[in-house]
Structures are given as C-alpha cells and as structure tokens.
Design an enzyme around this catalytic site. Sequence first.
Site, PDB file in Angstrom:
ATOM      1  N   GLU A   1       4.414   6.711 -58.831  1.00 50.17           N
ATOM      2  CA  GLU A   1       3.319   6.546 -57.873  1.00 50.17           C
ATOM      3  C   GLU A   1       2.889   5.082 -57.839  1.00 50.17           C
ATOM      4  O   GLU A   1       3.086   4.343 -58.803  1.00 50.17           O
ATOM      5  CB  GLU A   1       2.140   7.430 -58.325  1.00 50.17           C
ATOM      6  CG  GLU A   1       0.945   7.376 -57.401  1.00 50.17           C
ATOM      7  CD  GLU A   1      -0.068   8.499 -57.677  1.00 50.17           C
ATOM      8  OE1 GLU A   1      -0.112   9.026 -58.801  1.00 50.17           O
ATOM      9  OE2 GLU A   1      -0.814   8.824 -56.740  1.00 50.17           O
TER      10      GLU A   1
ATOM     11  N   GLU B   1      -0.046  16.372 -63.079  1.00 53.39           N
ATOM     12  CA  GLU B   1      -0.782  15.197 -63.554  1.00 53.39           C
ATOM     13  C   GLU B   1      -1.916  15.563 -64.506  1.00 53.39           C
ATOM     14  O   GLU B   1      -2.379  14.725 -65.260  1.00 53.39           O
ATOM     15  CB  GLU B   1      -1.325  14.388 -62.368  1.00 53.39           C
ATOM     16  CG  GLU B   1      -2.474  15.071 -61.640  1.00 53.39           C
ATOM     17  CD  GLU B   1      -3.049  14.233 -60.499  1.00 53.39           C
ATOM     18  OE1 GLU B   1      -2.321  13.989 -59.521  1.00 53.39           O
ATOM     19  OE2 GLU B   1      -4.208  13.837 -60.593  1.00 53.39           O
TER      20      GLU B   1
ATOM     21  N   ASP C   1       1.837  12.413 -66.617  1.00 50.85           N
ATOM     22  CA  ASP C   1       1.522  10.981 -66.725  1.00 50.85           C
ATOM     23  C   ASP C   1       1.299  10.669 -68.205  1.00 50.85           C
ATOM     24  O   ASP C   1       0.307  11.089 -68.788  1.00 50.85           O
ATOM     25  CB  ASP C   1       0.256  10.710 -65.900  1.00 50.85           C
ATOM     26  CG  ASP C   1      -0.262   9.287 -66.029  1.00 50.85           C
ATOM     27  OD1 ASP C   1       0.300   8.491 -66.811  1.00 50.85           O
ATOM     28  OD2 ASP C   1      -1.254   8.973 -65.329  1.00 50.85           O
TER      29      ASP C   1
ATOM     30  N   LYS D   1      -5.905  19.535 -84.938  1.00 51.38           N
ATOM     31  CA  LYS D   1      -5.333  20.868 -84.714  1.00 51.38           C
ATOM     32  C   LYS D   1      -4.542  20.903 -83.408  1.00 51.38           C
ATOM     33  O   LYS D   1      -4.813  20.122 -82.503  1.00 51.38           O
ATOM     34  CB  LYS D   1      -6.458  21.895 -84.619  1.00 51.38           C
ATOM     35  CG  LYS D   1      -7.033  22.337 -85.940  1.00 51.38           C
ATOM     36  CD  LYS D   1      -8.082  23.393 -85.660  1.00 51.38           C
ATOM     37  CE  LYS D   1      -8.389  24.209 -86.889  1.00 51.38           C
ATOM     38  NZ  LYS D   1      -9.331  25.308 -86.558  1.00 51.38           N
TER      39      LYS D   1
ATOM     40  N   ASN E   1      -6.295   6.271 -63.959  1.00 50.12           N
ATOM     41  CA  ASN E   1      -7.477   6.770 -63.249  1.00 50.12           C
ATOM     42  C   ASN E   1      -7.540   8.288 -63.323  1.00 50.12           C
ATOM     43  O   ASN E   1      -6.543   8.972 -63.531  1.00 50.12           O
ATOM     44  CB  ASN E   1      -7.400   6.327 -61.789  1.00 50.12           C
ATOM     45  CG  ASN E   1      -6.299   7.067 -61.057  1.00 50.12           C
ATOM     46  OD1 ASN E   1      -6.472   8.195 -60.600  1.00 50.12           O
ATOM     47  ND2 ASN E   1      -5.142   6.451 -60.958  1.00 50.12           N
TER      48      ASN E   1
ATOM     49  N   LYS F   1      -5.072  12.534 -49.206  1.00 50.54           N
ATOM     50  CA  LYS F   1      -5.829  13.639 -49.787  1.00 50.54           C
ATOM     51  C   LYS F   1      -6.057  14.732 -48.756  1.00 50.54           C
ATOM     52  O   LYS F   1      -6.249  14.444 -47.564  1.00 50.54           O
ATOM     53  CB  LYS F   1      -7.179  13.121 -50.302  1.00 50.54           C
ATOM     54  CG  LYS F   1      -7.031  12.097 -51.417  1.00 50.54           C
ATOM     55  CD  LYS F   1      -6.320  12.689 -52.608  1.00 50.54           C
ATOM     56  CE  LYS F   1      -5.988  11.643 -53.644  1.00 50.54           C
ATOM     57  NZ  LYS F   1      -5.253  12.229 -54.785  1.00 50.54           N
TER      58      LYS F   1
ATOM     59  N   ASP G   1      -2.199  15.864 -51.133  1.00 53.73           N
ATOM     60  CA  ASP G   1      -2.679  16.152 -52.491  1.00 53.73           C
ATOM     61  C   ASP G   1      -4.048  16.825 -52.421  1.00 53.73           C
ATOM     62  O   ASP G   1      -5.017  16.231 -51.949  1.00 53.73           O
ATOM     63  CB  ASP G   1      -2.779  14.823 -53.267  1.00 53.73           C
ATOM     64  CG  ASP G   1      -3.167  15.016 -54.716  1.00 53.73           C
ATOM     65  OD1 ASP G   1      -3.388  16.167 -55.151  1.00 53.73           O
ATOM     66  OD2 ASP G   1      -3.257  13.990 -55.435  1.00 53.73           O
TER      67      ASP G   1
ATOM     68  N   HIS H   1       2.301  10.541 -62.093  1.00 49.62           N
ATOM     69  CA  HIS H   1       0.994  10.113 -61.584  1.00 49.62           C
ATOM     70  C   HIS H   1       0.598   8.799 -62.257  1.00 49.62           C
ATOM     71  O   HIS H   1       1.011   8.501 -63.360  1.00 49.62           O
ATOM     72  CB  HIS H   1      -0.021  11.206 -61.950  1.00 49.62           C
ATOM     73  CG  HIS H   1      -1.462  10.804 -61.870  1.00 49.62           C
ATOM     74  ND1 HIS H   1      -2.143  10.232 -62.933  1.00 49.62           N
ATOM     75  CD2 HIS H   1      -2.365  10.900 -60.871  1.00 49.62           C
ATOM     76  CE1 HIS H   1      -3.392  10.016 -62.571  1.00 49.62           C
ATOM     77  NE2 HIS H   1      -3.560  10.397 -61.328  1.00 49.62           N
TER      78      HIS H   1
ATOM     79  N   LYS I   1       0.969   8.940 -49.254  1.00 49.88           N
ATOM     80  CA  LYS I   1       0.274  10.171 -49.654  1.00 49.88           C
ATOM     81  C   LYS I   1      -1.182  10.109 -49.230  1.00 49.88           C
ATOM     82  O   LYS I   1      -1.800   9.040 -49.287  1.00 49.88           O
ATOM     83  CB  LYS I   1       0.364  10.331 -51.178  1.00 49.88           C
ATOM     84  CG  LYS I   1      -0.201  11.658 -51.678  1.00 49.88           C
ATOM     85  CD  LYS I   1       0.235  11.944 -53.114  1.00 49.88           C
ATOM     86  CE  LYS I   1      -0.744  11.425 -54.140  1.00 49.88           C
ATOM     87  NZ  LYS I   1      -0.316  11.741 -55.508  1.00 49.88           N
TER      88      LYS I   1
ATOM     89  N   GLU J   1       0.787  18.865 -53.095  1.00 45.65           N
ATOM     90  CA  GLU J   1       0.481  18.582 -54.512  1.00 45.65           C
ATOM     91  C   GLU J   1      -0.773  19.286 -54.998  1.00 45.65           C
ATOM     92  O   GLU J   1      -1.782  19.318 -54.293  1.00 45.65           O
ATOM     93  CB  GLU J   1       0.321  17.064 -54.652  1.00 45.65           C
ATOM     94  CG  GLU J   1      -0.167  16.596 -56.023  1.00 45.65           C
ATOM     95  CD  GLU J   1      -0.205  15.079 -56.131  1.00 45.65           C
ATOM     96  OE1 GLU J   1       0.537  14.390 -55.397  1.00 45.65           O
ATOM     97  OE2 GLU J   1      -0.995  14.576 -56.956  1.00 45.65           O
TER      98      GLU J   1
END
Length: 387
Positions: free
Chosen positions: A339, A263, A290, A100, A53, A182, A211, A320, A180, A237
Amino acid sequence: MRIVDVCEITQPIASPIRNAYIDFTKMTTSLVAVVTDVVRDGRRVVGYGFNSNGRYGQGGLIRERFRDRILEAAPESLRDDARDNLDPGKVWAAMMRNEKPGGHGERSVAVGTLDMAVWDAVAKIEGKPLFRLLAERHGREADPRVFVYAAGGYYYPGKENGALRAEMRGYLDRGYNVVKMKIGGASVAEDRARIEAVLAEIGSEARLAVDANGRFDLETAIAHAKMLRDYPLFWYEEAGDPLDYALQAALAEFYPNPMATGENLFSHQDARNLLRYGGMRPDRDWLQFDCALSYGLVEYLRTLEVLRQFGWSPSRCIPHGGHQMSLNIAAGLGLGGNESYPDLFQPYGGFPDGVRVEDGHITMPDLPGIGFEGKSDLIKVMRELAE
Ligand SMILES: O=C([O-])CC(=O)C(=O)O
Ligand SMILES: [Mg+2]
C-alpha cells in the site's frame, strides 16, 4: 556487540480525514530507535521503526515493559554469533518473555515497532538493504521492482465528488494504476455515486479498490456486495469485523470478485483462523497483514509459513500501512506489492527521495537497512530522537 539504548517518542500523524469507523484527528505513531555499539562507515548503527496508522503510539507499553526487557537481557543472548550480528528472533523472544498467548491487544503494535528497528539495525550492520538480506537468508532472488497502489478517497468535511475525482486523477498523474477509496461512511446510494464518479474519472487507466474498514454487519455487507459486484473492482476490503470469519466466509457466496482483509489481524494464529474459517480464496483474494501492527517481521515470517501450509502464495499479500518495511519484505520475499498513501501520514509513509511510481511500480534503491536514510524528511526526525 550489544544494544545500548532503546528510545521512543510519540508523534502526531493527525489528519481531518475519516473512514467508515474512525477519524484521524488525534492519530499518533511511536517512533523508536534501537541504538547499538556497532560502528559502520564511521557512524554508530541505530535502527529505526514506527507503527502504522490506525493504531496509536505505544509509548506506555514500550517504556513499561518492552524496552527494559531488551536492555536487561544478557547481550550474548540477543546475538547471532554465526553472522556476528543481532538476532531479531532472540530480541523478539526477550521482548515476549512472561507474555501469555492470545488476546493480542496493542502489545503487538509495540513489539512490531521495535522489531522494525531491530531489522533496520541488523541490515545496516551487514551493510546491505534489508530486502537483499531477506532474499539471501531465504534462498530467493530479490526483485527490487514492487507494485504499489495509492490509498486515499477518505471522507473529508465538505468533500464533493469533484474533489474525490481530482484526488484520484492526481494519483494517476503520479504513476499509479490502482487507487483505493473508502466506503461505508455514507448510504449505499451515496457510495454508489462516489464509486461511479471515480470510475468515470479513471476510465481504463486504472483499477479501483474499495475499503469498508470493518463497518458492516452481515446484512449490510451483503447489500454492499450486491451493489459492488456491478463494477470491475480491484478488491472489496474489510467488509465486516476483522475477527468475524463466518461473515467473511458467507460474503463469498454473494461476491465472486476479489476481496481483501487482514490489516487488523495481529498474529499468525489470527491469520491462520482467517485462512481456516474465513472462506478466503487463494486464487483471487488478498491478505493485508501489516508487520508493523502485528509483532513485526519475526512474526510475519511465521504468518508466511501458515500461508504456505494452507496453499497460499506470498504473492497474494499486499500489506496495509504504506511503510518501507513492507516494501523490503515485498522485494525480498516475493509479496504481491504494498500500500502507499501519497498524501497522508508524512513523513513516515512513502518512498526514499527520488523514487518515482512508474506503471504502478517503484524500484527499491540500494540503501543499507530499511532505507530510511534515503528519505530526508523522515531521517531528520529519526536522528533527532537518537543521534
Ligand atoms: O483508514 C484506515 O484505517 C487505513 C486503512 O484501512 C487502509 O489503509 O487500508
Ligand atoms: Mg483498510
């Protein structure tokens, strides 16, 4: 032995939640299958992968470039002859032909998704769990017991602190001991009240990580650091922009407790810059690269080598994404954990059926490959793609 097809379908993983930066109302993932001509236990070996995600499905890039490069490569150029298997490093090199350096954009997500499917196929061809294969190849002992934490605590229309507390209580009831939530999507005062509500709920039963999803400029990141350091948080975080290493380094002066980030760094070169310039402290901070977003495990092995050069232990990594690929890397290569999103992004996230969280840890079952076959809702959508 050869790869005979590469399939991709973009699927919704939409949810009405939001963090400090984005909402997930239009979120998608690419589900991919790498189909081989190998048969094991009477069944064609197909490796599966998907992206985490936060970045969207990558069907365009996969169909325009990466699928064809795999299918057009001479089959012998992708083989691991010594092991009679595919060689993930060679498949990776075929995908990255004529690309590249730098400016990783979203191609790291496309390649990471396909790389996951290649490793799933390789471990199935060897007939063992990926974590055991990784431990063997790196001269380590696998540890099937992996620390996991519950990520959630999103902003949600009409979500009051009571609902936030109930969500966190639900994670504790399911066996987690780190949760955790937000921050950064509301005022400092409002976030303080949310944090205090959660801490009152979890008491001494669990620790809380927060986070900010890269939302803050330096001044705001410092203002939050001064508020957050009043609490015994598990980590703070992604305070600022993931590529603003100077911000991350400056923050350490105001925040002595653990911080986490990574992440949204998608290559070993970006990871190296974080360790060089970001002021991250190997005795307490956490790295969240991740592989499913950042060129896969072939690249993650390079990132782990960078960590080693800078004096970091793999046990400081808690990736993550909440997928079984990182669980395998954790169990096989000694990461600090993984996680998980107990209520989100299904059927892609989570554990094989019957795996329970106990005392903040799960135990990996012995399933060939990444273990997708052990999760019935997930393997059903996977098989619809390619079997
Ligand atoms: O909300 C998100 O984008 C997911 C995220 O940052 C995390 O799992 O740490
Ligand atoms: Mg995050």
